[in-house]
Design an enzyme around this catalytic site. Structure first.
Site, PDB file in Angstrom:
ATOM      1  N   ASP A 122     -27.065 -25.183  61.361  1.00 28.09           N
ATOM      2  CA  ASP A 122     -25.881 -24.433  60.912  1.00 28.09           C
ATOM      3  C   ASP A 122     -24.620 -25.783  60.755  1.00 28.09           C
ATOM      4  O   ASP A 122     -24.496 -26.454  61.832  1.00 28.09           O
ATOM      5  CB  ASP A 122     -25.360 -23.684  61.875  1.00 28.09           C
ATOM      6  CG  ASP A 122     -26.333 -22.414  61.988  1.00 28.09           C
ATOM      7  OD1 ASP A 122     -26.855 -21.853  61.079  1.00 28.09           O
ATOM      8  OD2 ASP A 122     -26.470 -21.686  63.397  1.00 28.09           O
ATOM      9  N   GLU A 129     -30.720 -16.292  58.366  1.00 29.27           N
ATOM     10  CA  GLU A 129     -31.762 -16.657  59.322  1.00 29.27           C
ATOM     11  C   GLU A 129     -32.954 -16.971  58.872  1.00 29.27           C
ATOM     12  O   GLU A 129     -33.958 -16.877  59.769  1.00 29.27           O
ATOM     13  CB  GLU A 129     -31.820 -15.227  59.997  1.00 29.27           C
ATOM     14  CG  GLU A 129     -30.434 -14.465  60.404  1.00 29.27           C
ATOM     15  CD  GLU A 129     -29.401 -15.016  61.030  1.00 29.27           C
ATOM     16  OE1 GLU A 129     -29.735 -16.054  61.563  1.00 29.27           O
ATOM     17  OE2 GLU A 129     -28.100 -14.692  61.302  1.00 29.27           O
TER      18      GLU A 129
END
Length: 594
Positions: free
Chosen positions: A406, A209
């Site tokens: 991502d 993250e």
């Protein structure tokens, strides 16, 4: 084979040390799926891994080899989390994946016949496309990649075409983990898994993250039995990275600027507010101007320790892909993700107008979608050029755009994404002033010199921790924190006891899986809340059950067949990290000093 100092352009091979381009461009793709083997299949579980392999990982590999065939080295920086890599090398994955692909192929044929019977010839043609897509994917998996996707990525790295990053073992949210030993174990397992599967030491590290915490006096943000009354000195995340040979990591742009970025949620949730107050009284923001197009060094200890370099996500190019409102993936001609056709869940509709309900979606048009891909790729290359040109004009230096995404966005969420990557990379190859490069090669050419301080935060909403710590997830931390402290005790007390090593290692695996940031994320976003809550509870309960078993065995008591069976079930179901070391929790390397 490429070397660390060469790149390929239309004009042939060139030596990058002698080149003075306008700037550099690094695609950084972060690949991660939580541990789902033997933990469900559909709608949550193994299907996540199969979908990502079919729609993202194999298309990404195909894109790389397509570029190479055309004389273009991809130069992507690809993060593969240890927990994802462990799953992809398991025989159970290969069997599940092939069965999943065969189901999709069969579903496409059923859909085709239904559409033909209804005289929907365009939809029938799309069904045939899906039949061919999944058939080719199955062939590629079996024959081209020998059922070994990790081996395929390793081959690309060995040839110099990509660079692979490691990450924390199970994507644990490092700033909120409760002991430095816990952070150390997540990082060490990440390094160890990388060495075993990729045959070398990792240089770069993806912080889960993009969440970072510097050195300061810290205490737990939630209450639990045994919580210390006073804060204690915690090491900065970058310190533990440096101790394990990591040279660089990544952050979001707001962390580079410093200051407060905690979001309004922290004002409403007391544990977050208290955690920020602990940090803010010890942090001093810097006055120096910092740019996301430069690479810096980070050292929060104030001691003469090796600093670690940090690359920063570029917000201007990033918003073109990430933005739900203005990003490319939201174009009306791209494939709609949410509307699916039974049986099999294949997709036959385009996004249409984004605000339309699913019933009003229009049929997908492949040709039109692929026209938009090339238009969007050209726009992106032109934007990258403009960003680098402005940086050169303002600083007088060549910059680097770090484009972080991502990996699963490309192909799974945005079906056309791998094709867009291909056209962007081709466009940059022909551009005379942009050099695509991996982050490790950039470090070789441009050693950073400036040391900066970073605040605490992440790339999550609000820039802080609220996605992972809130009123819905607080209970998970009340299970994690005592377990982390218990693991330190067990590792110290039983680390040299051969009678309990098997149990102790499984306890460590269950703790790592309990620490996965995915459970809090899925709970907070409501995307798979029930599944995530069950998984967190499962690993917490397994951990405690195995602790009780270990204590009994250590006392010389004979466990019941049921207890041995529970251990066997845990080992079979949570079968990862064969080289896990309890000693990582027993002693903290280089403890911090006031």
């Amino acid at each position: 084979m490429l070397t660390a100092t060469t790149g390929y352009t239309q004009g042939g091979w060139k030596t990058l040390e002698n080149a003075k381009p306008l700037g550099y461009f690094a695609f950084v793709l972060h690949s991660h799926i939580p541990y789902v083997l033997a933990h469900g299949r559909s709608p949550h579980g193994m299907d996540w891994l199969s979908e990502s392999a079919a729609e993202t990982y194999i298309p990404l590999l195909n894109t790389c080899y397509r570029l190479i065939k055309e004389g273009i080295s991809p130069q992507f920086t690809v993060g593969i989390t240890p927990v994802l890599a462990e799953q992809l090398v398991q025989p159970a994955f290969a069997a599940e994946f092939e069965a999943w692909l065969k189901d999709k192929i069969a579903a496409a044929e059923v859909n085709r016949k239904e559409f033909l019977s209804e005289k929907k010839l365009g939809m029938a043609a799309l069904a045939q496309y899906w039949y061919q897509f999944f058939t080719k994917t199955l062939t590629d998996f079996r024959e081209r990649y020998r059922s070994d996707l990790i081996g395929a990525f390793r081959d690309l790295q060995e040839a110099g075409h990509i660079e692979i990053l490691t990450s924390a073992a199970t994507h644990g949210y490092l700033p909120l983990l409760g002991t430095d030993e816990a952070v150390q174990a997540q990082i060490k397992q990440g390094v160890q898994t990388y060495k075993r599967l990729f045959g070398r030491t990792p240089r770069g590290f993806w912080l889960p993250e993009c969440a970072y915490r510097p050195r300061y006096r810290w205490n737990y943000p939630v209450d639990f039995e045994g919580k210390p009354s006073e804060p204690w000195l915690r090491k900065g995340v970058e310190e533990i990275l440096a101790e394990n040979g990591i040279e660089y990591f990544f952050i979001d742009s707001h962390l580079l600027k410093g200051g407060e970025a905690i979001g309004v949620y922290a004002e409403r949730f007391k544990p977050l507010r208290e955690l920020w107050e602990q940090f803010s009284v010890q942090y001093r923001a810097e006055d120096m101007e910092k740019s996301p197009y430069s690479v810096y060094l980070v050292n929060s200890s104030g001691e003469p320790k090796p600093p670690v370099a940090v690359f920063t996500r570029d917000p201007r190019t990033g918003v073109q892909v990430w933005s739900a409102d203005s990003g490319y993936p939201g174009d009306e001609y791209y494939l709609e993700f949410h509307k699916k056709q039974p049986p099999g869940g294949l997709r036959y509709w385009r996004i249409s107008r984004p605000k339309d309900d699913l019933g009003r979606k229009q049929p997908y048009e492949l040709a039109k979608a692929f026209e938009r891909i090339q238009e969007h790729a050209q726009h992106f290359v032109e934007l990258a050029y403009e960003v680098l040109r402005e940086h050169r004009q303002s600083s007088g230096k060549s910059g680097i755009i770090t484009a972080m995404y991502d990996t699963e966005l490309y192909g799974h969420w945005w079906f056309e994404g791998p094709e867009w990557l291909y056209w962007v990379r081709r466009g940059m190859e022909t551009h005379p002033e942009i050099v695509p490069i991996t982050c490790g090669k950039y470090m070789h050419l441009h050693t950073p010199q400036t040391v900066v301080q970073l605040p605490e935060g992440s790339w999550g909403e609000g820039g802080y921790h609220w996605v992972w710590l809130n009123e819905w997830t607080e209970w998970t931390w009340k299970r994690i924190y005592p377990a982390e402290r218990e693991m330190v005790r067990l590792a110290r007390q039983y680390g040299d006891n051969p009678k309990v090593q098997t149990i102790l290692k499984q306890i460590a695996r269950e703790l790592l899986l309990l620490q996965s940031s995915d459970w809090q994320f899925l709970i907070s976003t409501w995307s798979a809340r029930d599944y995530a809550e069950l998984r967190a509870q499962w690993h917490a309960d397994r951990f405690q059950m195995l602790v009780n078993l270990l204590e009994r065995v250590a006392r010389g008591e004979e466990p019941t067949p049921e207890e041995w069976g529970a251990l066997g079930e845990a080992e079979e179901r949570d079968n990862i990290f064969p080289d896990i070391e309890p000693k990582w929790w027993a002693q903290l390397e280089f403890p911090p000093h006031e």
